[in-house]
Design an enzyme around this catalytic site. Sequence first.
Site, PDB file in Angstrom:
ATOM      1  N   HIS A 156       0.836  -1.216   0.000  1.00 11.81           N
ATOM      2  CA  HIS A 156       0.000   0.000   0.000  1.00 11.81           C
ATOM      3  C   HIS A 156       0.870   1.266   0.000  1.00 11.81           C
ATOM      4  O   HIS A 156       0.422   2.321   0.444  1.00 11.81           O
ATOM      5  CB  HIS A 156      -0.939   0.049   1.212  1.00 11.81           C
ATOM      6  CG  HIS A 156      -1.688  -1.220   1.454  1.00 11.81           C
ATOM      7  ND1 HIS A 156      -2.956  -1.439   0.998  1.00 11.81           N
ATOM      8  CD2 HIS A 156      -1.308  -2.365   2.088  1.00 11.81           C
ATOM      9  CE1 HIS A 156      -3.357  -2.655   1.352  1.00 11.81           C
ATOM     10  NE2 HIS A 156      -2.365  -3.238   2.012  1.00 11.81           N
ATOM     11  N   SER A 277      15.751  20.759 -17.167  1.00 12.09           N
ATOM     12  CA  SER A 277      14.567  21.585 -17.383  1.00 12.09           C
ATOM     13  C   SER A 277      14.992  22.864 -18.088  1.00 12.09           C
ATOM     14  O   SER A 277      16.086  23.376 -17.857  1.00 12.09           O
ATOM     15  CB  SER A 277      13.936  21.924 -16.033  1.00 12.09           C
ATOM     16  OG  SER A 277      13.225  23.144 -16.113  1.00 12.09           O
ATOM     17  N   LYS A 283      17.143  21.195 -11.984  1.00 13.29           N
ATOM     18  CA  LYS A 283      16.431  19.948 -12.238  1.00 13.29           C
ATOM     19  C   LYS A 283      17.254  18.892 -12.957  1.00 13.29           C
ATOM     20  O   LYS A 283      18.044  19.175 -13.852  1.00 13.29           O
ATOM     21  CB  LYS A 283      15.179  20.211 -13.099  1.00 13.29           C
ATOM     22  CG  LYS A 283      14.089  20.966 -12.409  1.00 13.29           C
ATOM     23  CD  LYS A 283      13.371  20.198 -11.292  1.00 13.29           C
ATOM     24  CE  LYS A 283      12.566  19.039 -11.795  1.00 13.29           C
ATOM     25  NZ  LYS A 283      11.276  19.447 -12.363  1.00 13.29           N
ATOM     26  N   GLU A 290       9.993   8.009 -17.174  1.00 10.72           N
ATOM     27  CA  GLU A 290       8.622   8.525 -17.310  1.00 10.72           C
ATOM     28  C   GLU A 290       8.020   8.171 -18.662  1.00 10.72           C
ATOM     29  O   GLU A 290       6.861   7.757 -18.760  1.00 10.72           O
ATOM     30  CB  GLU A 290       8.619  10.047 -17.143  1.00 10.72           C
ATOM     31  CG  GLU A 290       9.000  10.520 -15.753  1.00 10.72           C
ATOM     32  CD  GLU A 290       9.261  12.023 -15.743  1.00 10.72           C
ATOM     33  OE1 GLU A 290       8.294  12.785 -15.782  1.00 10.72           O
ATOM     34  OE2 GLU A 290      10.445  12.419 -15.695  1.00 10.72           O
TER      35      GLU A 290
END
Length: 460
Positions: A156, A277, A283, A290
């Site tokens: 969970h 970025s 970043k 992804e």
Amino acid sequence: MAKLWGGRFTKSTNKLVDEYTASISYDKELAKEDIEGSLAHVQMLGECGIVTPEEAKTIQRGLRAILEKVEKGEVRFSVDQEDIHMNIEKMLIDEIGPVGGKLHTGRSRNDQVATDMHLYMRNKTRELIELLENVQSALLSQAKVNVDTILPGYTHLQRAQPISFAHHLLAYFWMFERDKSRLVDSLKRINVLPLGAGALAGTTFPINRRRVAELLDFDDIYPNSLDAVSDRDFVVEALSAASLIMVHLSRLSEEMVLWSSQEFKFIELDDAFCTGSSIMPQKKNPDVSELLRGKTGRVFGHLIGLLTVLKGLPLAYNKDMQEDKEGIFDTVRTLTGALRLLAPILETMTVNSERMRHAVEKDYSNATDMADYLAKKGIPFREAHEITGKIVLFAIEHGKYLLELGLDDYKQFSQLFEEDIFEALKPEHVMRARESEGGTAPHQIERQIKLAEQKININR
Ligand code: ARG
């Protein structure tokens, strides 16, 4: 331009129809397979006396010349010739003259395209199996050096029990092992030859299908000509196997995104496999992971797409079936790209074992072991669970972790606690104690690694 099937027509085709029905923009992917199939077909035609041996040789010479041009990227395909089959046949006739028109004797584009698809799926399936093994190797080498690396195991997404990082990585190894076995199994059904089925009913020429199967290294031939040209089950199977591979890749990618976040910092991905970025200079984004996760949807889509194309089709060939191609080509590209990247990403990532170790100290994930401790002293597990739950609550209320309480605290809840409880609750001990087969204890992981190594060696 004149059509190869133009005889029965009095008008030239509407331009929009040409464009709408043509598949050459994508089925050019099958050029090599198409030529390979034709080479075997005409070889058989020559051997069976359907064309003369000289004609067969001339046609093969022409086909090889086209193949060479295809490999050098020198051919120009034309929408006027609709698909890869007619483009190549037209090139052949241009190359060697009217005798090229004998190639299509005793076959149809329906059994031809099915054959091309079988050859394509065979090549790609073998390639994918190898790529999966590379990813498995990468997982295995990271596992080998991380047997003693402890991290929180989750259920969970809540801290559950400490586990070995190797154990976690190996879980993915076994998913890919199942994926591989699905692909290997599918080869049985891929490696069956449809050619010789003709348009749907067979052919009047005295062909030898088994000879073509032998030349193309197929294990068997379709026993029913209607089924031979109508079957795309093997493509659906490939899409379904691919969908599951994507599920596994996506779950692993999700974990890599999570683990490389500032909140977790369990791993750091190599700079070479991350992107920046355009506005935030600090970043470092896990874009590859992804995208891998994001590309899952298109593969699922292709599976549903083809199932839907096929579900209402009467026998035998229908033009709808041309829609089998773009989805599977895209799927193969998607998977190949993903698997190629994943292996080096796994190999080059830095594992932050300190961070992981630290994480398991700051949680209650040793609570099961406290319950087990009491249960081993004869208390029914359910009661031991209840007592431990109360101790956890007590600890939380006092702002402490279990190992920070004293023996006196424990004894308030059960007289069975002794000094050895502190050893039993240490994360290392908690992990090492799970000695059951397939568990996270280092000894079990070593066994698992041996088993995994065998799996890779068998298939290499
Ligand atoms: N381009 C077609 C396909 O991919 C080849 C078979 C066409 N057959 C036909 N009878 N029109 O399905």
